[in-house]
Design a protein around this motif. Structure first.
Motif, PDB file in Angstrom:
ATOM      1  N   ALA A 109       0.853  -1.200   0.000  1.00 52.74           N
ATOM      2  CA  ALA A 109       0.000   0.000   0.000  1.00 52.74           C
ATOM      3  C   ALA A 109       0.885   1.244   0.000  1.00 52.74           C
ATOM      4  CB  ALA A 109      -0.902  -0.002   1.224  1.00 52.74           C
ATOM      5  N   ALA A 110       0.489   2.236  -0.776  1.00 50.04           N
ATOM      6  CA  ALA A 110       1.270   3.466  -0.879  1.00 50.04           C
ATOM      7  C   ALA A 110       0.340   4.668  -0.856  1.00 50.04           C
ATOM      8  CB  ALA A 110       2.080   3.463  -2.178  1.00 50.04           C
ATOM      9  N   GLY A 111       0.824   5.738  -0.261  1.00 52.22           N
ATOM     10  CA  GLY A 111       0.085   6.991  -0.292  1.00 52.22           C
ATOM     11  C   GLY A 111       0.036   7.536  -1.711  1.00 52.22           C
ATOM     12  N   VAL A 112      -1.012   8.283  -2.017  1.00 53.87           N
ATOM     13  CA  VAL A 112      -1.191   8.831  -3.360  1.00 53.87           C
ATOM     14  C   VAL A 112      -0.913  10.332  -3.324  1.00 53.87           C
ATOM     15  CG1 VAL A 112      -2.765   9.083  -5.312  1.00 53.87           C
ATOM     16  CG2 VAL A 112      -2.922   7.064  -3.840  1.00 53.87           C
ATOM     17  N   ALA A 113      -0.108  10.788  -4.273  1.00 55.08           N
ATOM     18  CA  ALA A 113       0.252  12.196  -4.376  1.00 55.08           C
ATOM     19  C   ALA A 113       0.185  12.614  -5.843  1.00 55.08           C
ATOM     20  CB  ALA A 113       1.661  12.422  -3.835  1.00 55.08           C
ATOM     21  N   ILE A 114       0.228  13.905  -6.070  1.00 55.95           N
ATOM     22  CA  ILE A 114       0.341  14.437  -7.423  1.00 55.95           C
ATOM     23  C   ILE A 114       1.541  15.361  -7.464  1.00 55.95           C
ATOM     24  CG2 ILE A 114      -0.718  15.923  -9.182  1.00 55.95           C
ATOM     25  CD1 ILE A 114      -3.440  14.816  -8.313  1.00 55.95           C
ATOM     26  N   ALA A 138     -11.036  11.488  -7.271  1.00 51.65           N
ATOM     27  CA  ALA A 138     -11.315  11.907  -8.653  1.00 51.65           C
ATOM     28  C   ALA A 138     -10.133  12.688  -9.228  1.00 51.65           C
ATOM     29  CB  ALA A 138     -12.587  12.741  -8.718  1.00 51.65           C
ATOM     30  N   LEU A 139      -9.488  13.494  -8.396  1.00 54.12           N
ATOM     31  CA  LEU A 139      -8.314  14.247  -8.835  1.00 54.12           C
ATOM     32  C   LEU A 139      -7.162  13.295  -9.160  1.00 54.12           C
ATOM     33  CD1 LEU A 139      -7.482  17.228  -9.211  1.00 54.12           C
ATOM     34  CD2 LEU A 139      -6.604  17.158  -6.875  1.00 54.12           C
ATOM     35  N   ALA A 140      -6.965  12.285  -8.320  1.00 54.60           N
ATOM     36  CA  ALA A 140      -5.921  11.280  -8.579  1.00 54.60           C
ATOM     37  C   ALA A 140      -6.176  10.589  -9.911  1.00 54.60           C
ATOM     38  CB  ALA A 140      -5.873  10.262  -7.443  1.00 54.60           C
ATOM     39  N   ASP A 141      -7.426  10.201 -10.164  1.00 58.64           N
ATOM     40  CA  ASP A 141      -7.780   9.563 -11.436  1.00 58.64           C
ATOM     41  C   ASP A 141      -7.534  10.504 -12.609  1.00 58.64           C
ATOM     42  OD1 ASP A 141      -8.523   7.021 -10.641  1.00 58.64           O
ATOM     43  OD2 ASP A 141     -10.626   7.564 -10.339  1.00 58.64           O
TER      44      ASP A 141
END
Length: 166
Positions: A20-25, A83-86
């Motif tokens: 599992a990993a944190g999601v960033a932009i 939704a932003l990650a997608d």
């Protein structure tokens, strides 16, 4: 060699799907045009001075911006930002709309995220078709507290507290 073995490649992919990993932009500006992509490879490198790293493919459409910019943005995402990650992972219309604004050093800043940092790129280490980027933090803002957005087994999720008694 193990990397030439298709069975090993499948094992490798399965193992990292379980991580599992944190999601960033990550965002950058190149010649007045915003770039960005969803990343799960962000890691803290040091607190003194504050630095982080991330990995990316040099075939990414955002690589030219990261390769040629001095400053980049890191946006930590919460559950509300799926939704932003997608959008940043799956579309080319990443900056259409009012969900961002120019920030310090003209770096695109995403609105309503768990927090953002602006960093000055210290090093880009290319290895085959990939790159490791080291960034020193120069600005930032912690946003509203939100449940962290995680990526695990090919889908988004959230951490669940473990019952623990002392």
């Amino acid at each position: 060699m193990a990397s030439d073995n298709p069975a090993f490649e499948a094992t490798f992919k399965q193992m990292f799907r379980r991580h599992a990993a944190g999601v960033a932009i990550i965002t950058a500006d190149l010649n007045g045009k915003p770039f960005g992509f969803t990343a799960t490879s962000v890691a803290s490198l040091s607190a003194e001075p504050p630095r982080f790293t991330f990995n990316m493919s040099r075939s990414s459409s955002s690589w030219p911006a990261v390769a040629n910019s001095t400053y980049i943005g890191l946006h930590m995402l919460g559950l509300e930002n799926q939704a932003l990650a997608d959008r940043f992972a799956r579309t080319q219309e990443r900056f259409e709309g009012d969900h961002w604004e120019p920030g310090p050093f003209d770096v695109p800043i995403l609105k309503n995220v768990a927090g953002w940092l602006i960093g000055k790129i210290q090093m880009r280490l290319s290895f085959e078709n990939n790159a490791i980027v080291v960034v020193e933090v120069v600005d930032g803002l912690v946003g509203e507290d939100d449940t962290p957005l995680l990526y695990h087994s090919g889908s988004y999720g959230q951490p669940v507290p473990i019952d623990y008694e002392i």
